[in-house]
Every structure is written in structure tokens, then in C-alpha cells.
Design a protein around this motif. Structure first.
Motif, PDB file in Angstrom:
ATOM      1  N   LEU A 141      -2.997  -1.306   3.854  1.00 23.06           N
ATOM      2  CA  LEU A 141      -3.272  -1.249   2.423  1.00 23.06           C
ATOM      3  C   LEU A 141      -2.035  -0.835   1.631  1.00 23.06           C
ATOM      4  O   LEU A 141      -1.717  -1.430   0.592  1.00 23.06           O
ATOM      5  N   ALA A 142      -1.328   0.180   2.124  1.00 26.72           N
ATOM      6  CA  ALA A 142      -0.144   0.662   1.408  1.00 26.72           C
ATOM      7  C   ALA A 142       0.885  -0.443   1.244  1.00 26.72           C
ATOM      8  O   ALA A 142       1.448  -0.641   0.160  1.00 26.72           O
ATOM      9  N   ASN A 143       1.114  -1.202   2.288  1.00 31.91           N
ATOM     10  CA  ASN A 143       2.088  -2.294   2.219  1.00 31.91           C
ATOM     11  C   ASN A 143       1.625  -3.422   1.317  1.00 31.91           C
ATOM     12  O   ASN A 143       2.433  -4.094   0.680  1.00 31.91           O
ATOM     13  N   SER A 144       0.313  -3.623   1.234  1.00 36.55           N
ATOM     14  CA  SER A 144      -0.193  -4.669   0.337  1.00 36.55           C
ATOM     15  C   SER A 144      -0.013  -4.281  -1.125  1.00 36.55           C
ATOM     16  O   SER A 144       0.076  -5.143  -1.996  1.00 36.55           O
TER      17      SER A 144
ATOM     18  N   ARG B 274     -10.496   5.260   8.192  1.00 39.23           N
ATOM     19  CA  ARG B 274      -9.864   3.954   8.434  1.00 39.23           C
ATOM     20  C   ARG B 274      -8.369   4.165   8.667  1.00 39.23           C
ATOM     21  O   ARG B 274      -7.542   3.525   8.020  1.00 39.23           O
ATOM     22  N   GLN B 275      -8.012   5.047   9.595  1.00 39.37           N
ATOM     23  CA  GLN B 275      -6.612   5.410   9.788  1.00 39.37           C
ATOM     24  C   GLN B 275      -5.712   4.190   9.976  1.00 39.37           C
ATOM     25  O   GLN B 275      -4.624   4.123   9.401  1.00 39.37           O
ATOM     26  N   GLU B 276      -6.163   3.215  10.770  1.00 37.40           N
ATOM     27  CA  GLU B 276      -5.300   2.074  11.039  1.00 37.40           C
ATOM     28  C   GLU B 276      -5.147   1.144   9.847  1.00 37.40           C
ATOM     29  O   GLU B 276      -4.308   0.237   9.867  1.00 37.40           O
ATOM     30  N   ASP B 277      -5.940   1.347   8.794  1.00 33.67           N
ATOM     31  CA  ASP B 277      -5.837   0.501   7.600  1.00 33.67           C
ATOM     32  C   ASP B 277      -4.935   1.094   6.518  1.00 33.67           C
ATOM     33  O   ASP B 277      -4.612   0.413   5.537  1.00 33.67           O
TER      34      ASP B 277
END
Length: 456
Positions: free
Chosen positions: A325-328, A318-321
Motif C-alpha cells: 500500500l505504501a508504495n502504491s 495486514r502486515q504484508e500489505d
């Protein structure tokens, strides 16, 4: 649901109307083809029963007219005729009809067609609502985040699975969020107002698993100084989530199978059975098929649990996620440096989303500045060039989309590597890549590598 009955015989329309009356249904009528076309354009019915032999404008002409007028809504059309010719049926399907009904027809068959259409329409509305939700929520699906194709496909599967009462088996590596998916299934189900009870079968002592699941009576064993309900009874009417089902002892598997078959639990130390109504959602990171071969897991229990199977992709797929996720997980007063982004994109994530969440939380708590670096993340030595590459993640995609994904993932890795080698300096990274600084900044935005980044 709007249903149009287009037939020149009033008696036929009356009989069909009586048979199809029901809650949530609006019955529309037309006595010829021209009237049918007008009703379709003005009322936009969801389902049309179209008689072929009508005056002024027959059914075939209606089909042709609807197909030619691309601006007109195209409902589901069931052609009705006394002619059972196969060639005629094929011609109608070719012109846009969905099915073919021969007179005289069975009322139960008629109702079954409408029920099927209602189910399809309801499912389409749910999918449309899901797509709308994803388009406005930035990749958020309840408590789950994900904008990549595998996750959006999973969200659709969750939405469809939630409205059934079938057992669900969730498969995926540790840390991928299987319990979050189980909770989302419960929240979107008809059991949402009832209990959701989760138990990790691998975390319970083998001697106490049966008591934990089925309960026990007072004095059933040493230390049982009072009765215990067990999770099945606590979840009665709702959902029971059995995590790490692949680690369940064989003796307990046998008793669990009986509960699933009969809907009755028997507390330890009791001869009386207690009926329960529970939906089972289970999860595992184990290879259950191999466990069955090794006789460590019952094949009949496996098929009982696998009413619907959902697979959660690993974070490395899920490279684009990763940045989403990190920013969330980031506190509002912290930002990721470019070198931190490069390190995050290069890491293989054996611990998946759980590892990412804990890594961000630790870096935010222990970092010396508002800007989180790769060193804060404990990934200073990570390098995209050292990661293994696999084609498997692209093989299920359409060719054009796979080609675009391969290009984007390569650009992410290449840019991330350059940023890391140049300690996050954009100008130096651009020179290393042989492009202008402005081009690199634009590419960072296009690839989603600038969200909530610290300035370098």
C-alpha cells in the motif's frame, strides 16, 4: 455447460435431453460405459448422468476407471438407477459420484440438479477468474489492494456477494476502506450501469437526515423552498451506500426499516409513497450488537441490513500489505529508506489505510529529498519492540501457515528494529542481528521489505 447423458435406453436419453434443453447447454449422449468414458475424455463434460446398468461397461466400472485415471477430467457425476439401495448409493459416492438419482425420477428434480450444478460451475469460474486476476495484478482487486490471506478471502466474498441482490453490511474500523468495498460491490453487480449514491449518515444534521434520505416536498419545513428527491430516489435502480449506519437517529431507523420492508419512500411533507428499487449497502465501525443491547439501534433493522456481512481487517492485521500500500501511494520519483520501512512496519495504524495514505502524501510533499525517511513520516520515535503482540491474527490459519506467518512477522519486526537502531545502515544492522550483510539483503527481499526502497 456440457451435460452427458449416459444410458443404454434411447428413450430415457431422449426424455432427459428434452427436459434439460436450454440456453448455454450442450447435451452429449452415450449408449454404454465405454462410449461414456470416451466422451468424458474427449469432450470434458461438466455434468454426467450415469446409468449404472449398461452393457459392455457398467456405471460402477466407469466410476472406477475415472478414479484410477488421474489424467482424465473428473466431472460432477450423478448416478441414475432403478435400485434405491442405500448401500449401493454409498458405494457410488465412495467411488466419486456426487449424487444418486432413482428411476423413475421427477423432471423438476432433474432440472434442479442441473441448475445447482450450473450455479456451482459459474461460481467456480468466478473464483478461478478472481485468483487469476490476483496472481497477475500484484494484489490489486479493482480499486482495492491487498495480497494477505484475509484480504484475498474478502475479495472472494466480494465477488460472490456482488452477483446477488441481498443487502450487504460492511464492518470495520474507520479508515479501512469500507466505501471502496461498497463501490467494488456495485461495479461487479448487475446494477453497475445504474447510479451508485453514497451518504454518510453521521455527517448529516439530525434534523435533515430524513430529508436527505427520503426527500421532501416544497414547503415541508422552514427553508424548504424547493422539492428534493432524496438519495433513495437518486439511487433508484442502482445501489445506495449508507455509511456510518450505527450513528443513525432512532426516528430515522424506523422510517428506513419501512422502506426496506415495502420498497416505498414517503418524502417529508407528503402523504404519497413512491416505489423505489434500490440495493442497500451499509457500513459501520460501531458495535451494533452492543447498540442493540443499549436500545440505540433497532434489532429488526439490523437483521434487514445484514443480508450478507463483510468484515474488513484492520491494517495492523495486514502486515504484508503495509509496503504494498505504501508504495502504491508513493509518487514515482520518491523512495522509502530502510529506516522508513522499519518505522512503517512498527506502527500500529490506529487510522488504518487512510492514515497510511495521508502519511505518505504528507511526507512526499514536505520531504527534502527523493528518499523518504522515518522522520519525514513523523514516525522517528516508533519502535517495533514497543508494539503489542496478539496471537488472534494467526488463530484462524492452518497450523503450518500460522507458524510461517509468526516467523515472518517476527523477522520483519526484528530486522526493522535493527535497521531503525542503526539508522538504516544495512551493514551495522546485520552485525547487530549476527548475520552477514548479504544474508540480511536476501532476507529483506524475501520479506518484501525492499520494494521501491532507497539505497542506504
Amino acid at each position: 455447460m456440457k451435460i452427458l447423458l449416459a444410458d443404454d435406453e434411447a428413450a430415457a436419453r431422449y426424455g432427459m435431453s428434452r427436459a434439460l434443453q436450454g440456453a448455454g447447454r450442450e447435451i452429449l449422449e452415450a449408449s454404454d460405459g465405454n462410449e461414456a468414458l470416451a466422451v468424458i475424455r474427449e469432450k470434458a463434460p461438466d455434468l454426467v448422468f450415469l446409468d449404472l446398468n449398461m452393457p459392455k461397461c457398467d456405471g460402477l466400472t466407469v466410476l472406477a476407471n475415472l478414479r484410477e485415471k488421474s489424467d482424465a477430467p473428473m466431472p460432477e457425476i450423478i448416478v441414475v438407477t432403478a435400485n434405491d439401495s442405500i448401500s449401493l448409493a454409498v458405494d457410488c459416492i465412495r467411488r466419486g459420484a456426487t449424487d444418486f438419482l432413482t428411476k423413475p425420477f421427477d423432471v423438476d428434480h432433474l432440472r434442479a440438479i442441473v441448475k445447482r450444478s450450473e450455479d456451482r460451475l459459474r461460481l467456480q469460474h468466478q473464483v478461478d477468474a478472481l485468483r487469476q486476476q490476483l496472481s497477475v495484478s500484484g494484489g490489486t482487486f479493482g480499486s482495492i489492494r491487498g495480497s494477505c490471506r484475509p484480504m484475498q478471502r474478502l475479495f472472494t466474498q466480494i465477488e460472490r456477494s456482488a452477483i446477488t441482490d441481498l443487502p450487504v453490511l460492511i464492518r470495520g474500523e474507520s479508515g479501512t476502506g469500507k466505501e471502496l468495498i461498497a463501490r467494488e460491490l456495485h461495479q461487479r453487480s448487475l446494477r453497475a450501469s445504474k447510479p451508485f449514491v453514497a451518504v454518510n449518515t453521521a455527517a448529516v444534521s439530525e434534523n435533515l437526515v430524513e430529508s436527505e434520505l427520503f426527500g421532501h416536498v416544497k414547503g415541508a419545513f422552514t427553508g424548504a423552498d424547493r422539492a428534493r428527491e432524496g438519495v433513495f430516489r437518486r439511487a433508484d435502480g442502482g445501489t445506495l451506500f449508507l455509511d456510518e449506519i450505527g450513528d443513525m437517529p432512532s426516528s430515522v431507523q424506523t422510517r428506513l426499516l419501512r422502506v426496506l420492508q415495502e420498497g416505498i419512500v414517503q418524502p417529508v411533507g407528503s402523504e404519497d409513497g413512491i416505489r423505489v428499487n434500490v440495493r442497500i449497502i451499509s457500513a459501520t465501525h460501531q458495535d451494533l450488537e452492543q447498540a442493540i443491547t443499549d436500545k440505540a439501534f433497532r434489532h429488526d433493522l439490523y437483521f434487514r441490513l445484514k443480508g450478507i456481512e463483510l468484515t474488513v481487517p484492520a491494517l495492523r492485521e495486514r502486515q504484508e500489505d503495509i509496503l504494498l500500500l505504501a508504495n502504491s501511494f508513493l509518487p514515482s520519483d520518491r523512495a522509502l529508506s530502510h529506516c522508513a520501512v522499519a518505522a512503517l512496519m512498527a506502527h500500529r495504524w490506529p487510522g488504518n489505510v487512510r492514515e497510511l495514505q495521508q502519511m505518505i502524501a504528507s511526507a512526499a510533499a514536505l520531504g527534502d529529498s527523493e528518499k523518504i525517511t522515518a522522520r519525514d513520516l513523523g514516525l522517528a520515535a516508533a519502535s517495533p519492540s514497543s508494539t503489542s503482540f496478539s496471537w488472534e491474527q494467526y488463530l484462524d490459519l492452518p497450523l503450518s501457515e500460522a507458524r510461517d506467518r509468526v516467523t515472518q512477522d517476527f523477522e520483519r519486526a526484528s530486522i526493522g528494529h535493527a535497521l531503525e537502531q542503526e539508522s538504516g545502515n544495512i551493514s551495522a544492522a546485520a552485525r547487530r542481528l549476527g548475520i552477514h550483510r548479504q544474508s540480511l539483503q536476501q532476507k529483506l527481499r524475501q520479506l518484501g521489505m525492499t520494494t521501491k526502497l532507497g539505497d542506504e
